[in-house]
Each structure stands twice: as C-alpha cells, then as structure tokens.
Design a protein around this motif. Structure first.
Motif, short mmCIF file in Angstrom:
data_model
loop_
_atom_site.label_atom_id
_atom_site.label_comp_id
_atom_site.label_asym_id
_atom_site.label_seq_id
_atom_site.Cartn_x
_atom_site.Cartn_y
_atom_site.Cartn_z
N ARG A 162 -19.71 9.62 15.54
CA ARG A 162 -19.69 8.47 14.65
C ARG A 162 -19.33 7.18 15.39
N ILE A 163 -18.62 7.30 16.51
CA ILE A 163 -18.14 6.10 17.21
C ILE A 163 -19.31 5.28 17.75
N VAL A 165 -22.30 5.38 16.04
CA VAL A 165 -23.20 5.32 14.89
C VAL A 165 -24.32 6.35 14.95
N GLU A 167 -25.90 9.44 13.04
CA GLU A 167 -25.86 9.78 11.62
C GLU A 167 -25.52 11.25 11.40
N LYS A 171 -20.54 10.75 9.06
CA LYS A 171 -21.01 9.36 8.93
C LYS A 171 -21.77 9.19 7.61
N TYR A 174 -19.28 9.19 4.87
CA TYR A 174 -18.49 7.96 4.87
C TYR A 174 -19.25 6.82 4.21
N ASP A 175 -20.56 6.78 4.44
CA ASP A 175 -21.35 5.71 3.85
C ASP A 175 -21.32 5.76 2.33
N THR A 177 -18.64 6.46 0.58
CA THR A 177 -17.39 5.86 0.09
C THR A 177 -17.54 4.36 -0.06
N ILE A 178 -18.40 3.76 0.75
CA ILE A 178 -18.60 2.32 0.65
C ILE A 178 -19.28 1.99 -0.68
N LYS A 179 -20.08 2.93 -1.18
CA LYS A 179 -20.76 2.70 -2.46
C LYS A 179 -19.91 3.16 -3.64
N GLY A 180 -18.65 3.53 -3.38
CA GLY A 180 -17.77 3.86 -4.49
C GLY A 180 -17.72 5.32 -4.87
N THR A 181 -18.20 6.22 -4.00
CA THR A 181 -18.14 7.65 -4.30
C THR A 181 -17.38 8.35 -3.19
N ILE A 182 -16.23 8.93 -3.54
CA ILE A 182 -15.36 9.46 -2.50
C ILE A 182 -15.61 10.94 -2.23
N TRP A 183 -15.97 11.72 -3.26
CA TRP A 183 -16.00 13.17 -3.08
C TRP A 183 -16.90 13.70 -1.97
N LEU A 185 -17.14 12.91 0.98
CA LEU A 185 -16.34 13.00 2.20
C LEU A 185 -15.64 14.36 2.30
#
Lengths: 215, 259
Positions: A162-163, A165, A167, A171, A174-175, A177-183, A185
């Motif tokens: 991931r360091i 980038v 995919e 990674k 994680y993307d 979580t940015i859209k508001g969905t945590i599970w 991960l």
C-alpha cells in the motif's frame, strides 16, 4: 445485499493482487535463498563476508523502506524511470524473503551431520551428488516448520504494498472508509484467514508426507 | 575457475549493496508541448477535491480544474494516485509532475517545491460526535477534549501546535480519514481536519453521527505544487487560475462540488 456482493467482489480482485505478490515472491525467493545460503557457507572468505553483510542490511532494515527504495531509488538516484508498481513490490519482497530463507536453509544444511558427507565420499559420490541425493531431502524435512512460519508472514506482509499505492486488498478496503463505509476494512480478515487456513493444512500435509523419512 | 567465479559474484553483490547518495535526474514538463506530453497529476482519494466516479474515472473540484487548465496549455492529463506522506518524493523522482490535491500552503512546502498562488480558501474545523457538538464552540474548548486526533504533518497539526495541548492528548494519525474512525469509535473525542473533507464525510454512511464545527481557526489556502525546475509551467497555470477566479469557473465548480 447487492452492496455486500459488490464489496466482496472488489475485495476479491484486491486479494488477487495480494496472491500475485505472494506467488511471485515464493517462485523467485525460494531458489535465490538457496544461492545466498551457499554464499554464506562458502569457504571463500570474501564472498562469505559480502553475503553476510548483504543479509545483515536486508534483515536489518524495514521491508517498507526497501519497497520505497526499490520504487523511488532508481529515479531519485540515477534519474531512470519507474518499474511497474507491483513489479517493484515483488522485487523488494524477493530480495527480502530470499535473505530470510537463506538463513533457514543454512540452519537446515548445517544440521546434517558431517558423517553423512564422509560416508558419501567413502562411497565415491561427488559433492553435488552427496548434496542432492543425500542431504537435500533431509534438509527439506527439517526446514518445513520454520519455512511455513515465514511463508504465512509473507501473506500478511503483502499489505505493505500500500505504501506505493498497489491496489492490494487492504488498499481497496481502505478506499471504502473514505466513502463512509468502515466494515470492509475488517471484512478483509476473512480473506486472509481462509488463505492462511489453506496454507496451514497444506504444510501439515507436507510434514506428514515427509514423516516416513527418519534419520 | 571457481575462485574467479566467487570473486565476480562477490563484486556483483558488493556493487548491489553499495548505496549511492548523489541525486540527479532533471525532470521537467516540456513547454510548449510539441510531442504530446501527458502531465502526470498526483492525487489521493480526497472527496470532494479528487475522487473516482463509478467507472473509476477521476473527478472532483481539483481533477476538473486540473484537466481544464492543462488542456488549455495543450497537455493531456493522467491522474496518478500517490501516498500523501511521500508526495514531495513522488514529485522529485518524476513519478508525478504536479500535486493538485487540496494541498494547504505551509512554510515547509514553499521551501521544498514551487507553488502556485492560492486558488481556494480552506480552514481547519473540529469533527465531533453529534451528541458532543455543543461542547466545542471556540478554539479554547479544544483543551476540554480528552484527546484530539489529527493527521501527522498536516495543516491541522500546525494549528494545534499553537494551542499548546498536553502531549498525551494528541493523537497523530496516518491519514485524515483515520481521524474520523477515531472519533466515531470514541477512541478520540474530537478530530481537527480540513473543512472541505469534513463537509463531504460527516453525516455520510457510517459517519452519520458525526458533525463538524467551525471553531474559528485562521483561514488557509490551497495551491498547486510543481518541481522547482518547472517554474515556467507553474507560472502559466498561475495565469489561468487568476483567470478562472474572475470568469466564474472556480465559482461554478464550488457550487457543483458543494464547497
């Protein structure tokens, strides 16, 4: 439900990248580790010293740093271009894991008693015959437990990609979580667990197969 | 024969081990663009500045602005996802040609890279759980929180340094988005992040119970970053940004992306 299916598929494609890194690392690092282990046992002192220093550097620095060096190093130092991201990751992993494997091999090879080499010589076998026909299979049997440990670690180390980038599965998760969905991960754990479960069974089977071979 | 082979192997390995320190590599964007050079724009997933639509195409305030500006200069644009912590390394190594990703101007960045004039105003805000929201009204109230999450090395860290919080209260996260998880789970009481990000994340999906509060931090500015060697192209982009500020392009994008 539809969204769950979509996430599962997306994570699966991320896990494909994880598996690619895993498989390519094994294919190249397993033989390279053997070459390095011969180097570290060489009776030619300079070669032995160089290999030991090399192994010290690779084992002594974080894998994450090595990935960054492989990817950015050529461009920053020489002004060259870039490797494909995933190729850079594989190169870094192969070098890193070959060094760890070489030490495991060395331990296995040196655990074979000198008497067996001497017996081989008495029977008129050449050095390579002794190694491949007498020593190697015993070495394989002895190194299966430490190797399976290292290989399982490799599955999880792929997340370091991931360091730069790549995919891989974490990674992708994680993307979300940015859209508001945590599970998603935490859902990735299922993929790792299933795969490591399969590997564990496989190694158990290999150990059992090699069981007949008593010294 | 064997010895010679061993010596060669040793030397090869030695060469591989030696690390070199001199950096060179003169990477620049050719201007004017005669050979169809494609500018590589460094971005991260950062709604509403740069993010992907359902087809995986990069969109957002910055993505559209970058495409338009470089398009006018005769360049095609390729978006390259980078890791924010190593953005200057990505730029220096030539992995990307510019950083256009809601980058807050700081003194360190001005030192390291060539920046355009600011094209958008930003501000740090406090993110809190809705139930706790009224506890935080001014910057002085931040000291009341048991712990504060922020992105290490970000603009939020600089503004928090001005408040002289206790060391134990500060939670330095890897990414801005991690701070939302900190607050959501209750691991930290509040987070300090970019207003643009807080606007798009708070209230969405799993973050429905979060909200953000303007506690009166000083305003900041976003700029585009280039290598020092690309000052000429940077200047051209500057002229275009000045034009977009007056001809309504920027205002239209602000409305479109709710900034």
């Amino acid at each position: 439900m539809n969204f769950f299916f979509e996430v599962t598929l997306n994570l699966l494609s991320g896990f494909g990248v994880t598996l690619l890194i895993f498989a390519a690392t094994l294919v190249f690092a397993l033989p390279l580790g053997l070459v390095l282990s011969f180097g570290s046992m060489s009776s030619f002192k300079p070669l032995k010293a160089v290999v030991k220093v090399f192994v010290w550097i690779i084992r002594g620095t974080p894998l994450m740093l090595q990935i960054l060096v492989v990817y950015y190093g050529p461009a920053l130092i020489f002004g060259w271009g870039f490797l494909e991201r995933v190729v850079a990751v594989i190169v870094a992993f192969v070098i890193n894991y070959a060094c760890y494997f070489s030490e495991i091999y060395r331990g296995g090879i040196q655990s074979i008693s000198k008497g067996q080499y001497e017996a081989g010589q008495v029977l008129g076998m050449t050095r390579s015959q002794i190694f491949f026909r007498v020593v190697l299979l015993q070495v394989i049997k002895r190194i299966v437990p430490p190797m399976s440990n290292e290989i399982i670690t490799l599955v999880k180390d792929t997340s370091l990609a991931r360091i730069i980038v790549v995919e891989e599965i974490l990674k992708v998760a994680y993307d979300y979580t940015i859209k508001g969905t945590i599970w998603p991960l935490f859902y990735t754990a299922v993929y790792y667990l299933i795969f490591v479960g399969i590997l564990t069974l496989l190694f158990g089977y290999i150990e059992k197969k090699l069981n007949y071979f008593r010294v | 024969m064997k010895k010679i082979l061993a010596v060669i192997c040793s030397l090869a390995l030695l060469a591989a081990t030696v690390t070199m320190l001199t950096a060179c590599g003169d990477k620049t964007i050719p201007y004017p663009n005669e050979d169809g050079y494609v500018v590589k724009v460094g971005v991260t997933l950062y709604e509403p500045m740069d993010y992907k639509d359902a087809d995986g195409k990069w969109i957002g305030f910055d993505a559209e602005l970058a495409e338009k500006a470089f398009g006018e200069l005769g360049y095609d644009v390729e978006f390259v996802e980078i890791v924010w912590e190593t953005k200057v390394m990505s730029l220096d190594s030539g992995e990307i040609d510019c950083i256009w990703n809601g980058m807050t101007v700081t003194a360190e960045l001005q030192e390291a890279i060539e920046l355009t004039d600011p094209y958008l105003v930003n501000q740090q805000v406090v993110v809190a759980r809705k139930a706790d929201a009224e506890k935080y009204v001014t910057t002085a109230d931040i000291a009341k929180a048991s712990s504060v999450a922020f992105e290490g090395g970000s603009a939020a860290q600089s503004v928090l340094e001005g408040l002289s919080l206790e060391e134990g209260k500060q939670v330095s996260c890897d990414k801005q988005i991690d701070t939302f998880l900190e607050v959501k789970t209750g691991s930290s009481d509040i987070a300090v992040v970019d207003k643009t990000l807080a606007q798009s994340v708070c209230g969405q999906g799993d973050y429905a119970d979060l909200t953000f509060i303007d506690v009166g931090f000083a305003q900041e500015e976003f700029a585009v970053g280039f290598r020092k060697s690309d000052a000429e192209v940077c200047g051209k982009i500057n002229e275009l940004l000045a034009k977009y500020a007056t001809d309504g392009t920027i205002d239209a994008l602000k409305t479109k992306y709710d900034i």
